[in-house]
Every structure is written in structure tokens, then in C-alpha cells.
Design an enzyme around this catalytic site. Structure first.
Site: not given
Ligand code: NAD
Length: 418
Positions: A106
Site C-alpha cells: 500500500k
Molecule cells: P473515494 O475517495 O472515492 O471516496 C471516499 C468517500 O468517503 C468520499 O465520498 C468522502 O467524502 C467520504 N468520506 C471521507 N471521510 C469521511 C467521513 N469521515 N465520514 C463520511 N464519509 C467520509 O475512496 P474509495 O476508493 O471509495 O475508498 C473508500 C474506502 O473503500 C476506503 O477505505 C478504501 O480503502 C476502500 N476500498 C476502495 C477500493 C477501490 O477500488 N476504490 C478497493 C478496496 C477498498
């Protein structure tokens, strides 16, 4: 507000808990609790006004016993060495849980990307790519998107790497734009697996997805796609949120319209079809059938866990529940599909992208989605079997037991066995 919990300590506790059910020596378990290496670097980057700004960045390579390190790159002010170490460890156990031949890594940069122009972000990303170029490669370490990064950043990193290495190697990074060698279905993959996992959990409990009420915390890539796909399956999305707050309508609303509102205004808050504005904590404690945390770590701590009313939680985010919160939810019989299975669609389709890049042979979206569906359903069944056969306390412990066994098997085969 969630208490301060160190995510790296949470990861280590999860491994220790699973180790109680495994016949693996303490020395081997200890090895599985620490990254093999962590790069910490300071990027000096020229801003649009000619000044220089310094950004701290990390890349953690946790374990490569089962294949090249694999894991996303996060841009967020809360990125820290411990967060990156934890996220890289969760990737090891995620790739092992879904049985794909990759390890875990990561990366991250401490930055609020909203404060920088696109050209500044490009220079920052390319500076980071230069730093990690000696460490990455399709057989070494394959980064991907995470919070606040996407196809654009992946394309910049690929281009920088290929320029420096004087090669074409699309498999050096995944989550790329289709025209740069990305895979069909990658953008939707994390939400898709979160929804498949939720559907399997409902099935296990003899509950219907059709008509179920759903709340989603976080409306980025993982959260919004989850909301869209579960709505398409006939569930009612009644609440969603982002970092500015949440919206709630007991009768449900159209998640695609809510996303459009966020695109236009920067937040879901203010979306007219959702009657009420609620806080993130209120969203998490709504009386819904399915709760999907899809924001950051530690959203649900011990205190908040006592107020959770959902029957099923499918973890789209990594590490959204603290170990103490987990204990409370376990006592209250909330069925949690752990992150290392529920959100593994992202890394699974990244794996498909990597396979396609290496073969220079590309699949259509239907094939990608079908292969993903098979993996998540089969591995869900594997976890349920382990959970029931060995009387394990939760699906999370089952996932770690299955994953650690797979990592240890590879380690043993490598001849390093003590
Ligand atoms: P992203 O940046 O696209 O979206 C993050 C979202 O979370 C945004 O809408 C933001 O406003 C919101 N957010 C941030 N802090 C917040 C809070 N305190 N309360 C409520 N909402 C909040 O990110 P993503 O890619 O969707 O990732 C989100 C989660 O999913 C992370 O934990 C990431 O590690 C996990 N994840 C993502 C992927 C991927 O392919 N994108 C894969 C596996 C896991």
C-alpha cells in the site's frame, strides 16, 4: 466521533485472534504481523506559483510470499506510516482470502488533494512515481487506486514508470483508464463485490435483498457503486453520506440522482429527494437491514457499536470497525462480511487487469463480472464452512484463518520454513 485507534495495532490484533485457531508457531505469526519494508520519502514539488512544497509519502511492501506486492495509493491528510502499514497488511490477507496469486502492499501521500490544481497533482504524482519506480514492476509490486486517486493518477504513474524504464509495461499498475490498458468492470468492482457479499450474507440469513433497507457511509467510488448496484437488485437505499454529512429518507431515493447532486455541488448534502440531513454517526446507527461503511478506518468504535441496529454489515471500506467495536457487534449477532472479502472486488479485478495486460488480450465486461462473481461467492462459502466447521467467532476470524493458512503454505513451500 470515533476514538483514536491505531489501524496497525488493529491489524495485529486481528492476526493474533485468528492465530489462536491455527496450528502455526508464534515465530511465523510474528513474521506475518510486520511489513517486509516501508519506503518513507519526502517529495519536493514545484507549485503553480513557483514555490516548492514538500509532501511526505510512503510505500509499504508487507508480504510477497504469494506473489508481487499489490495495493492502492491513497491521497489524504490523515495518511500516516502506521495507516499505510496496516492497509498493506490487510492487502496480504485480502489477496489470500480471495485466493489470487498476489501479496500485499500500500502507498500514500499526506495531502488534501482538493487544495491543489490538476497540474500540481500531476507533478506530485509523477514525483512519487519516480521515487517508487525502483520498487515497482509487474513482477515486483503493482499499485492501484485508493481514496482520492483514480484512473488519472494511475495513468500518470504508468507513464512516468515506462518513461524512466524505457519500456511498455501496462501491468506495472492497475485501475488504469481502458485506453491505457485498464480492465472493463474495474471502476465498479469494489462496489460489486460489496453487494455480492451482502447478497450472500442475506441468503445465509434467509433474508431477501429485495425491499431491504440500506445505509451507505461514504459516497466515493466504493460507496456510490455499492448504492447503485444494491438499488438495481431491488433494495431501498435510505441513507448515504460523505465527509460533509448525510441524507436520509425512510422511503428510499435514487442513488444515481444523489450522485449527480454530489457531482454538481461537491456533496450529497442538500439533495432534494432526501428529506432529512443526518450526521455520519446517525447514519451508522439507523435501523436498516444492511449497513455499508465505505469511507475510512475506525468509523465504528466500541461506543458506537452498541447503537448499531443493522442486521448485516458489508465492509466496503478497509478497517471500518475497531477490534473492540467488532467484539460488541459479534455479541449482538450482527453478521459482518469482513473487508478482506467484501471489498476484494477491487483487487480481484485489478488481478484480472494485470492478467490481461500480461497477455495483451482483453476481456469484455460480462466475462470480468462473471469471473468476479464466481470468486466472491466461492470464497464466501469457504469462509462460512470454516466459520461453521471450526466454530469460529465470526466471518472475520474465519477469513484471517483461511488467509493466514494460505500465506503460511506458500512460505513453507518456499523452503524458508524454520
Ligand atoms: P473515494 O475517495 O472515492 O471516496 C471516499 C468517500 O468517503 C468520499 O465520498 C468522502 O467524502 C467520504 N468520506 C471521507 N471521510 C469521511 C467521513 N469521515 N465520514 C463520511 N464519509 C467520509 O475512496 P474509495 O476508493 O471509495 O475508498 C473508500 C474506502 O473503500 C476506503 O477505505 C478504501 O480503502 C476502500 N476500498 C476502495 C477500493 C477501490 O477500488 N476504490 C478497493 C478496496 C477498498
Amino acid at each position: 466521533m470515533a476514538e483514536e485507534v491505531n489501524p496497525f495495532e488493529s491489524l495485529q490484533e486481528q492476526i493474533d485472534e485468528a492465530a489462536e485457531y491455527l496450528d502455526v508457531g508464534d515465530d511465523v505469526i510474528e513474521r506475518l504481523k510486520h511489513p517486509e519494508r516501508v519506503l518513507e520519502t519526502n517529495l519536493s514539488v514545484e507549485m503553480d506559483d513557483g514555490s516548492i512544497e514538500v509532501f511526505k509519502a510512503f510505500r509499504s511492501q508487507f508480504n510477497g510470499d504469494r506473489g508481487p506486492y499489490k495495493g492502492g495509493i491513497r491521497y489524504h491528510p490523515q495518511v500516516s506510516r502506521d495507516e499505510v502499514r496496516a492497509l498493506s497488511g490487510w492487502m496480504v490477507y485480502k489477496t489470500a482470502t480471495v485466493g489470487i496469486p498476489l501479496g500485499g502492499g500500500k502507498g500514500g501521500i499526506i495531502i488534501d488533494p482538493d487544495e491543489y490544481s490538476e497540474s500540481e497533482l500531476e507533478r506530485i504524482t509523477r514525483a512519487f512515481a519516480e521515487e517508487i519506480t525502483p520498487l515497482i514492476g509487474e513482477d515486483k509490486d503493482v499499485p492501484a487506486p485508493d481514496v482520492n486517486t483514480g484512473q488519472r493518477e494511475m495513468n500518470w504513474i504508468k507513464d512516468t514508470y515506462e518513461t524512466l524504464e524505457n519500456t511498455t509495461e501496462p501491468g506495472v499498475i492497475t485501475g488504469k483508464d481502458i485506453s491505457s490498458g485498464g480492465s472493463a468492470g474495474r471502476v465498479e468492482a469494489t462496489g460489486r463485490s460489496t453487494v455480492i457479499a451482502a447478497r450472500e450474507a442475506f441468503d445465509y440469513l434467509d433474508k431477501d435483498v429485495e425491499g431491504a433497507t440500506v445505509a451507505v457511509q461514504g459516497y466515493g467510488n466504493a460507496g456510490w457503486i455499492t448504492a447503485k448496484l444494491i438499488d438495481e437488485m431491488g433494495a431501498d437505499v435510505v441513507a448515504v453520506s460523505d465527509s460533509s454529512g448525510g441524507i436520509y429518507n425512510a422511503d428510499g431515493f435514487d442513488p444515481v440522482d444523489a450522485k449527480q447532486h454530489k457531482r454538481e455541488t461537491g456533496s450529497v448534502v442538500g439533495y432534494s429527494e432526501a428529506g432529512e440531513e443526518i450526521s455520519n454517526d446517525e447514519l451508522l446507527t439507523l435501523d436498516v437491514d444492511l449497513l455499508v461503511p465505505a469511507a475510512l478506518e475506525n468509523a465504528i468504535d466500541e461506543e458506537l457499536a452498541h447503537d448499531i441496529q443493522a442486521d448485516v454489515i458489508s465492509e466496503a471500506a478497509n478497517g471500518p470497525i475497531t477490534p473492540e467495536g467488532d467484539d460488541v457487534l459479534e455479541d449482538e449477532d450482527v453478521l459482518i462480511v469482513p473487508d478482506i472479502l467484501a471489498n476484494a472486488g477491487g483487487v480481484t479485478v485489478s488481478y484480472f487487469e494485470w492478467v490481461q495486460n500480461r497477455q495483451r488480450f482483453y476481456w469484455d465486461e460480462q466475462r470480468v463480472n462473471e469471473e468476479l462473481e464466481d470468486i466472491i461467492v466461492n470464497q464466501f462459502d469457504t469462509l462460512v464452512d470454516a466459520y461453521e466447521d471450526h466454530d469460529l467467532p465470526s466471518l472475520r476470524v474465519a477469513a484471517y484463518v483461511v488467509a493466514i493458512e494460505r500465506v503460511v503454505d506458500s512460505y513453507e513451500q518456499s523452503g524458508n520454513w524454520p
